[in-house]
Each structure stands twice: as C-alpha cells, then as structure tokens.
Design a protein around this motif. Structure first.
Motif, PDB file in Angstrom:
ATOM      1  N   TYR A  37       3.224  -0.010   9.856  1.00  0.00           N
ATOM      2  CA  TYR A  37       2.888  -0.068   8.425  1.00  0.00           C
ATOM      3  C   TYR A  37       3.856   0.764   7.604  1.00  0.00           C
ATOM      4  N   HIS A  38       4.289   0.210   6.487  1.00  0.00           N
ATOM      5  CA  HIS A  38       4.999   0.985   5.473  1.00  0.00           C
ATOM      6  C   HIS A  38       4.835   0.277   4.131  1.00  0.00           C
ATOM      7  N   ALA A  39       4.497   1.044   3.120  1.00  0.00           N
ATOM      8  CA  ALA A  39       4.174   0.452   1.820  1.00  0.00           C
ATOM      9  C   ALA A  39       5.399  -0.056   1.071  1.00  0.00           C
ATOM     10  N   THR A  40       6.578   0.476   1.363  1.00  0.00           N
ATOM     11  CA  THR A  40       7.752   0.106   0.575  1.00  0.00           C
ATOM     12  C   THR A  40       8.916  -0.433   1.402  1.00  0.00           C
TER      13      THR A  40
ATOM     14  N   HIS B 241      -6.371  -4.462  -0.758  1.00  0.00           N
ATOM     15  CA  HIS B 241      -6.257  -4.223   0.681  1.00  0.00           C
ATOM     16  C   HIS B 241      -6.555  -5.517   1.425  1.00  0.00           C
TER      17      HIS B 241
ATOM     18  N   LYS C  34      -7.948   2.748  -5.334  1.00  0.00           N
ATOM     19  CA  LYS C  34      -7.212   3.378  -4.243  1.00  0.00           C
ATOM     20  C   LYS C  34      -7.078   2.393  -3.095  1.00  0.00           C
TER      21      LYS C  34
ATOM     22  N   ASN D 173      -3.561   5.680  -1.611  1.00  0.00           N
ATOM     23  CA  ASN D 173      -2.285   5.372  -2.250  1.00  0.00           C
ATOM     24  C   ASN D 173      -2.045   3.870  -2.354  1.00  0.00           C
ATOM     25  N   HIS D 174      -0.950   3.514  -3.050  1.00  0.00           N
ATOM     26  CA  HIS D 174      -0.374   2.171  -3.021  1.00  0.00           C
ATOM     27  C   HIS D 174      -1.264   1.106  -3.663  1.00  0.00           C
ATOM     28  N   GLY D 175      -1.895   1.459  -4.760  1.00  0.00           N
ATOM     29  CA  GLY D 175      -2.625   0.447  -5.510  1.00  0.00           C
ATOM     30  C   GLY D 175      -3.999   0.170  -4.952  1.00  0.00           C
TER      31      GLY D 175
ATOM     32  N   PRO E 183       4.959  -8.301   0.504  1.00  0.00           N
ATOM     33  CA  PRO E 183       3.650  -8.050   1.111  1.00  0.00           C
ATOM     34  C   PRO E 183       3.216  -9.109   2.106  1.00  0.00           C
TER      35      PRO E 183
ATOM     36  N   SER F 268       3.394  -4.560   5.249  1.00  0.00           N
ATOM     37  CA  SER F 268       2.246  -4.085   4.480  1.00  0.00           C
ATOM     38  C   SER F 268       0.969  -4.360   5.254  1.00  0.00           C
TER      39      SER F 268
ATOM     40  N   ASP G 295      -5.117   2.449   0.188  1.00  0.00           N
ATOM     41  CA  ASP G 295      -5.050   2.662   1.635  1.00  0.00           C
ATOM     42  C   ASP G 295      -5.891   3.866   2.045  1.00  0.00           C
TER      43      ASP G 295
END
Length: 303
Positions: A154-157, A218, A207, A213-215, A162, A176, A209
């Motif tokens: 996993y990594h948000a960026t 989910h 929120k 974080n990250h919007g 996505p 994502s 995650d």
C-alpha cells in the motif's frame, strides 16, 4: 450493397442467437449488435463453447459493458469461462450458479484495465486455497501471502492511479486500497472464491485510512463463505470481519446520504451504480447498497 451488408450482419447475429437457450437470445442479439467489428469473434466463441459452459459465456456477453464487447476477444472470453469452470470444479467448497456467474466468473472488478490474470493466479494460488476448508479461510490465507509474493504494498501516492489493474500494481510495486482490493478479488475469483469490491465514497468523519489520512473514501473486499458475505481489508493480516474499519462502517456511514453509503460491486446490472471517486460520472459499474448490513452487524461492540 448497404442492405446486403446489413442482412449479412443480421444473419450472423441470428445464427449465433439460435445456438443459446431461448431465454438468453434477446441479450445475445443486443450484445452482438454492440460488439461492432468484434462481433464475428464473439459469434465464433458461442459456436465453439462446450455446452456445459454455454450459460457462463452467455452471462458474460449479456452483462459486459459495450466497450468490453468491442474489445475483449472471443478467445479471451472462452479462456475466462474455461478457467473459472476449472476452479469451481477443483475447489473443495460448493457455490451456487448465481454466485459463480456474478462473483467468480467476471474478468474484472471495477473499471480497471482488463488484464488476463486468471491463468497465472490459478496456477500460483489454486493448491494453496484448496487446502483450506472454506472460501473464507482460503481468502484469509491469500490475503496474508499474495501481496508479499507479488511484491505489492500500500502507498497513497506512489501508485499511478487508484484503480490499477493487477499488472499495473505488480509493475509499480504499490497500490491504493482500491488497487489492493482489485488484486485480492481477482486472486480469489481465480481459485473459485466468490469475491467483490466493497467501499464507501466518503466516510462521514472525512478520514480515509487507518491513520485518518488520504481523504474520506475507502475500498475493501467481501468474500462469500458459509452462507453470507464477510469483509476483509486487502493486504491486512487479520481474520474475517476484524478490520480496523469494521466499527467505523456503522459510525461513519449514513444511509440518508449517497456519498456516505456502503456499496458492493456487482457484475450484473442492479439499477444501482457503484460510485467511483476517481470518475464520479461513471455508470458502467453496478452495485448493491449494503449500508444497513454493515450498520446492523457492527453497530454494537464486537468481541
């Protein structure tokens, strides 16, 4: 000349339609009309598919989006049907025709690129999954092992987008929550586990995650086992129904607002669309609204 060409096309469609059970002929005619130049290859697939697998092929044709009817070859669909049927026959558990068609057979989960992942995943994970007694136990084992084996985290960026396909996620090495969920759903389906994407466009608390974080959206995975759907977080080493967000599905969802509802994907049309945060106007991904199921299940403290 145009009339002769139109008659030839219609004859081709009618010849193919007559090879399927009467109850499916309308859908097959419509699918072949939408397929454009790909029509001939799909008609050949109808003629070539073994009788025992014909319903599965027809189900695919009846429910594929128009863009896939134009792009996916008859050979690719025949392979999908053959491998999905092989996994169903090899798995130690039994599933209904409805679950097989809608939640094992489909060759994609959402709107990702259409990778040919099934043969590789069947060979990699079949024996491992079938050593388990239930689809749920097999899904937990796959979730614990496949991401390390395939080199995806996993990594948000660091992911490209996505909704990455399995091939994209493996190439980049990051995904994502949606990309991870697509990967797990495909691995489950490859070995005969009914699986689908679940998600919420926006938690009420904003929120996204486990760290907040990250919007606010989910995605996760649902698998069918022992008579009902169970959820798990992709790439999370936890038992079924013991995710970090389980209680959050009751407290941070809201059935009164579409953006705060929880949806599960469906290959077959349902009259409800699956909201895609990266493509808000998309209508080709279908869904069932499962908000109340989560609120009832996780609205109280869990043991």
């Amino acid at each position: 000349r145009p009339n002769q060409e139109a008659e030839a096309v219609w004859d081709e469609i009618e010849t193919a339609a007559k090879q399927v059970p009467r109850r499916y002929r309308k859908e097959v005619r419509e699918a072949l009309c939408l397929a454009g130049p790909n029509r001939a290859g799909l008609a050949k697939a109808i003629a070539a598919v073994p009788r025992r697998e014909r319903e599965a092929l027809v189900f695919l044709l009846a429910n594929l989006p128009a863009s896939d009817l134009e792009a996916l070859s008859g050979e690719r669909l025949l392979q999908t049907v053959r491998l999905a049927s092989q996994a169903r026959q090899s798995a130690p558990w039994e599933i209904s025709d409805e679950l097989f068609l809608n939640d094992v057979l489909p060759p994609f989960a959402l709107d990702e690129d259409r990778d040919a992942w099934r043969q590789d995943f069947l060979a990699r994970f079949g024996a491992r999954a079938w050593a388990c007694g239930t689809p749920g136990a097999a899904a937990v084992i796959l979730n614990r092992t496949l991401f390390k084996e395939l080199g995806v985290a996993y990594h948000a960026t660091k992911r490209r987008c996505p909704n990455q396909s399995p091939a994209e996620s493996r190439k980049i090495g990051f995904a994502s929550c949606t990309g991870l969920s697509i990967l797990l759903v495909d691995a489950c389906r490859a070995v005969g586990i009914p699986a689908r994407i679940a998600g919420i466009p926006s938690w009420k608390d904003g929120k996204g995650d486990a760290k907040g974080n990250h919007g606010g959206n989910h995605s996760w995975v649902e698998v069918w086992s022992e008579g009902r759907w169970h959820h798990l977080g992709a790439a999370e080493d936890t038992p079924l129904e013991r995710t970090w967000f389980a209680r959050k599905t009751a407290t941070a969802s809201d059935p009164a607002h579409p953006r705060h509802r929880i949806y599960a994907s469906s290959f077959q049309a349902t009259g409800t669309r699956f909201p895609l945060p990266w493509d808000p106007f998309a209508k080709a991904v279908h869904a069932v609204d499962v908000t109340e199921e989560y609120r009832q299940r996780f609205g109280k403290d869990q043991p």
